[in-house]
Design a protein around this motif. Structure first.
Motif, PDB file in Angstrom:
ATOM      1  N   GLU A  69       4.971  41.883  15.207  1.00 21.32           N
ATOM      2  CA  GLU A  69       5.616  40.644  14.761  1.00 21.32           C
ATOM      3  C   GLU A  69       7.113  40.696  14.990  1.00 21.32           C
ATOM      4  O   GLU A  69       7.734  39.704  15.392  1.00 21.32           O
ATOM      5  CB  GLU A  69       5.309  40.408  13.279  1.00 21.32           C
ATOM      6  CG  GLU A  69       3.864  40.000  13.030  1.00 21.32           C
ATOM      7  CD  GLU A  69       3.544  39.846  11.562  1.00 21.32           C
ATOM      8  OE1 GLU A  69       4.194  40.556  10.735  1.00 21.32           O
ATOM      9  OE2 GLU A  69       2.676  39.040  11.221  1.00 21.32           O
ATOM     10  N   ARG A  70       7.709  41.874  14.767  1.00 23.81           N
ATOM     11  CA  ARG A  70       9.148  42.013  14.990  1.00 23.81           C
ATOM     12  C   ARG A  70       9.484  41.872  16.479  1.00 23.81           C
ATOM     13  O   ARG A  70      10.450  41.193  16.845  1.00 23.81           O
ATOM     14  CB  ARG A  70       9.622  43.370  14.451  1.00 23.81           C
ATOM     15  CG  ARG A  70      11.132  43.571  14.569  1.00 23.81           C
ATOM     16  CD  ARG A  70      11.571  44.872  13.927  1.00 23.81           C
ATOM     17  NE  ARG A  70      11.373  44.842  12.483  1.00 23.81           N
ATOM     18  CZ  ARG A  70      10.571  45.619  11.805  1.00 23.81           C
ATOM     19  NH1 ARG A  70       9.848  46.525  12.443  1.00 23.81           N
ATOM     20  NH2 ARG A  70      10.459  45.531  10.501  1.00 23.81           N
ATOM     21  N   ALA A  73       9.113  38.238  17.577  1.00 22.84           N
ATOM     22  CA  ALA A  73      10.219  37.426  17.048  1.00 22.84           C
ATOM     23  C   ALA A  73      11.485  37.655  17.861  1.00 22.84           C
ATOM     24  O   ALA A  73      12.250  36.708  18.138  1.00 22.84           O
ATOM     25  CB  ALA A  73      10.462  37.762  15.577  1.00 22.84           C
ATOM     26  N   GLN A  74      11.739  38.890  18.269  1.00 20.01           N
ATOM     27  CA  GLN A  74      12.924  39.187  19.078  1.00 20.01           C
ATOM     28  C   GLN A  74      12.828  38.546  20.459  1.00 20.01           C
ATOM     29  O   GLN A  74      13.824  38.040  20.988  1.00 20.01           O
ATOM     30  CB  GLN A  74      13.096  40.701  19.196  1.00 20.01           C
ATOM     31  CG  GLN A  74      13.516  41.367  17.898  1.00 20.01           C
ATOM     32  CD  GLN A  74      13.485  42.889  17.980  1.00 20.01           C
ATOM     33  OE1 GLN A  74      12.851  43.467  18.870  1.00 20.01           O
ATOM     34  NE2 GLN A  74      14.163  43.541  17.043  1.00 20.01           N
ATOM     35  N   ARG A  76      11.136  35.836  21.189  1.00 19.94           N
ATOM     36  CA  ARG A  76      11.332  34.400  20.985  1.00 19.94           C
ATOM     37  C   ARG A  76      12.811  34.081  20.811  1.00 19.94           C
ATOM     38  O   ARG A  76      13.326  33.108  21.377  1.00 19.94           O
ATOM     39  CB  ARG A  76      10.548  33.948  19.747  1.00 19.94           C
ATOM     40  CG  ARG A  76      10.550  32.435  19.542  1.00 19.94           C
ATOM     41  CD  ARG A  76       9.896  32.075  18.232  1.00 19.94           C
ATOM     42  NE  ARG A  76      10.739  32.470  17.113  1.00 19.94           N
ATOM     43  CZ  ARG A  76      10.324  32.529  15.854  1.00 19.94           C
ATOM     44  NH1 ARG A  76       9.060  32.253  15.563  1.00 19.94           N
ATOM     45  NH2 ARG A  76      11.150  32.887  14.885  1.00 19.94           N
ATOM     46  N   SER A  77      13.517  34.899  20.041  1.00 23.93           N
ATOM     47  CA  SER A  77      14.948  34.677  19.832  1.00 23.93           C
ATOM     48  C   SER A  77      15.723  34.797  21.137  1.00 23.93           C
ATOM     49  O   SER A  77      16.681  34.059  21.369  1.00 23.93           O
ATOM     50  CB  SER A  77      15.490  35.675  18.802  1.00 23.93           C
ATOM     51  OG  SER A  77      14.910  35.459  17.537  1.00 23.93           O
ATOM     52  N   GLU A 135       8.933  37.584   4.415  1.00 24.59           N
ATOM     53  CA  GLU A 135       8.630  37.039   5.738  1.00 24.59           C
ATOM     54  C   GLU A 135       9.892  36.842   6.569  1.00 24.59           C
ATOM     55  O   GLU A 135       9.869  37.002   7.787  1.00 24.59           O
ATOM     56  CB  GLU A 135       7.852  35.737   5.594  1.00 24.59           C
ATOM     57  CG  GLU A 135       6.490  35.946   4.945  1.00 24.59           C
ATOM     58  CD  GLU A 135       5.471  34.906   5.352  1.00 24.59           C
ATOM     59  OE1 GLU A 135       5.682  34.215   6.372  1.00 24.59           O
ATOM     60  OE2 GLU A 135       4.461  34.783   4.657  1.00 24.59           O
ATOM     61  N   GLY A 139      10.771  38.928  10.112  1.00 27.47           N
ATOM     62  CA  GLY A 139      10.920  38.142  11.329  1.00 27.47           C
ATOM     63  C   GLY A 139       9.866  37.073  11.516  1.00 27.47           C
ATOM     64  O   GLY A 139       9.832  36.415  12.554  1.00 27.47           O
ATOM     65  N   ARG A 140       8.988  36.869  10.516  1.00 29.27           N
ATOM     66  CA  ARG A 140       7.961  35.839  10.640  1.00 29.27           C
ATOM     67  C   ARG A 140       8.511  34.452  10.332  1.00 29.27           C
ATOM     68  O   ARG A 140       7.919  33.448  10.726  1.00 29.27           O
ATOM     69  CB  ARG A 140       6.779  36.159   9.723  1.00 29.27           C
ATOM     70  CG  ARG A 140       6.007  37.405  10.150  1.00 29.27           C
ATOM     71  CD  ARG A 140       4.741  37.582   9.342  1.00 29.27           C
ATOM     72  NE  ARG A 140       5.012  37.943   7.963  1.00 29.27           N
ATOM     73  CZ  ARG A 140       5.103  39.187   7.517  1.00 29.27           C
ATOM     74  NH1 ARG A 140       4.985  40.198   8.368  1.00 29.27           N
ATOM     75  NH2 ARG A 140       5.326  39.452   6.256  1.00 29.27           N
ATOM     76  N   ASP A 142      12.277  32.137  10.302  1.00 29.25           N
ATOM     77  CA  ASP A 142      13.685  32.117  10.721  1.00 29.25           C
ATOM     78  C   ASP A 142      14.614  32.035   9.522  1.00 29.25           C
ATOM     79  O   ASP A 142      15.711  32.603   9.533  1.00 29.25           O
ATOM     80  CB  ASP A 142      13.942  30.926  11.654  1.00 29.25           C
ATOM     81  CG  ASP A 142      13.201  31.064  12.964  1.00 29.25           C
ATOM     82  OD1 ASP A 142      13.352  32.120  13.610  1.00 29.25           O
ATOM     83  OD2 ASP A 142      12.472  30.134  13.349  1.00 29.25           O
ATOM     84  N   SER A 279      18.191  33.143  14.531  1.00 28.07           N
ATOM     85  CA  SER A 279      17.845  32.358  15.709  1.00 28.07           C
ATOM     86  C   SER A 279      18.790  31.163  15.852  1.00 28.07           C
ATOM     87  O   SER A 279      19.347  30.669  14.861  1.00 28.07           O
ATOM     88  CB  SER A 279      16.403  31.856  15.619  1.00 28.07           C
ATOM     89  OG  SER A 279      16.295  30.849  14.625  1.00 28.07           O
TER      90      SER A 279
END
Length: 299
Positions: A69-70, A73-74, A76-77, A135, A139-140, A142, A279
């Motif tokens: 998940e981390r 998220a990175q 996506r960012s 969360e 990083g789940r 923003d 983000s």
């Protein structure tokens, strides 16, 4: 290890079902199963316990989920940061909020955000402040609108939204209503309390305040939404200690101030990850925040 393998793994972990995950990802179930098997071979460990009805994570799977998940998220960012440099905000805004947050009208804020950034997909999750903080840290999410608690720690930063004192709500025929005076925690000893689940921010703050005052209280009626709490108090089944702006949602109830309750107010905040991990979509939403009136009825 490919990103799609991690995306497939997280989807199965969230849905606890291969068929549902495959439908959500719009891939074949056989392709999804092959992707998970490839990941298990590479890691040399089973990630799921499979049954005929659902799948659950193994210990190795639970450890991988946190990192997967981390990583996602990175990634996506990174995509969103590049798009922001190019002058277009795209991607996803994953927002969490507790019910009836003072200082911000969430629906109105999101409507303004969508008008300015129509290419950003908005995802909203409602939960207690404790879960929301976890969360955001993982990083789940923003960012999240929540009540500040002692457990937030240094891994999150916050933007203050509003602060307000506690209020006792009771039925007009309750014995406390006749007193019509400022109350202390000692005055409430032995009362039947209506309150939220222990993960909710107001519950945590109230528990801490009564503990600091050395007054034991019993929450006999525990709910997970504001209107249920007000309905129970309205039927004279118990009293509630809540943030002061809750009184506007049910004017028929008697509202009495509470003093000497340790920390004298509830503080609502926007919780965000460290500045470098925030983000572009979250920064854009925070830029739209305006000081809110804690006494205004919450949406």
């Amino acid at each position: 290890m490919e990103l799609r393998h991690l995306q497939h793994f997280v989807a199965v972990a969230e849905d606890q079902h291969f068929t549902r995950a495959a439908e959500r990802l719009m891939v074949s179930q056989s392709g999804l199963s092959a992707s998970i098997r490839a990941l298990e071979r590479e890691l040399r460990a089973p990630l799921f316990v499979r049954t005929t009805r659902r799948v659950t994570l193994t210990e190795a799977g639970r450890a991988l989920l946190v990192e997967a998940e981390r990583i996602l998220a990175q990634v996506r960012s990174a995509h969103e940061a590049v798009a922001a440099v190019q002058g277009v905000l795209r991607g996803t805004l994953a927002l969490g909020t507790e019910q009836c947050i003072a200082g911000v009208h969430v629906a109105r804020l999101l409507a303004g955000f969508r008008q300015r950034h129509p290419d950003v997909e908005i995802r909203l999750r409602q939960a207690g402040s404790g879960a929301l903080a976890e969360e955001v840290a993982a990083g789940r999410l923003d960012l999240a609108f929540a009540y500040r608690t002692q457990e937030d720690g240094d891994q999150l930063r916050s933007v203050s939204l509003a602060g307000e004192p506690p209020t006792v709500l009771c039925h007009p025929r309750h014995r406390l209503a006749a007193a019509g005076a400022v109350l202390t925690p000692d005055d409430l000893a032995g009362e039947v309390f209506v309150d939220f689940h222990p993960d909710w921010g107001p519950r945590r703050a109230t528990d801490a305040a009564f503990a600091a005052a050395g007054v034991r209280r019993t929450v006999a009626l525990e709910v997970n939404d504001v209107h249920s709490l007000l309905d129970l108090v309205d039927e004279n089944l118990g009293i509630a200690v809540v943030p002061r702006h809750f009184r506007h949602k049910r004017p028929s109830l008697t509202a009495l101030p509470l003093k000497d309750a340790g920390e004298p107010h509830y503080e609502t905040v926007a919780l965000l990850p460290p500045d470098g991990a925030t983000s572009p979509a979250a920064r854009a939403l925070v830029a739209l925040l305006e000081p809110g009136d804690p006494e205004a009825p919450c949406g």
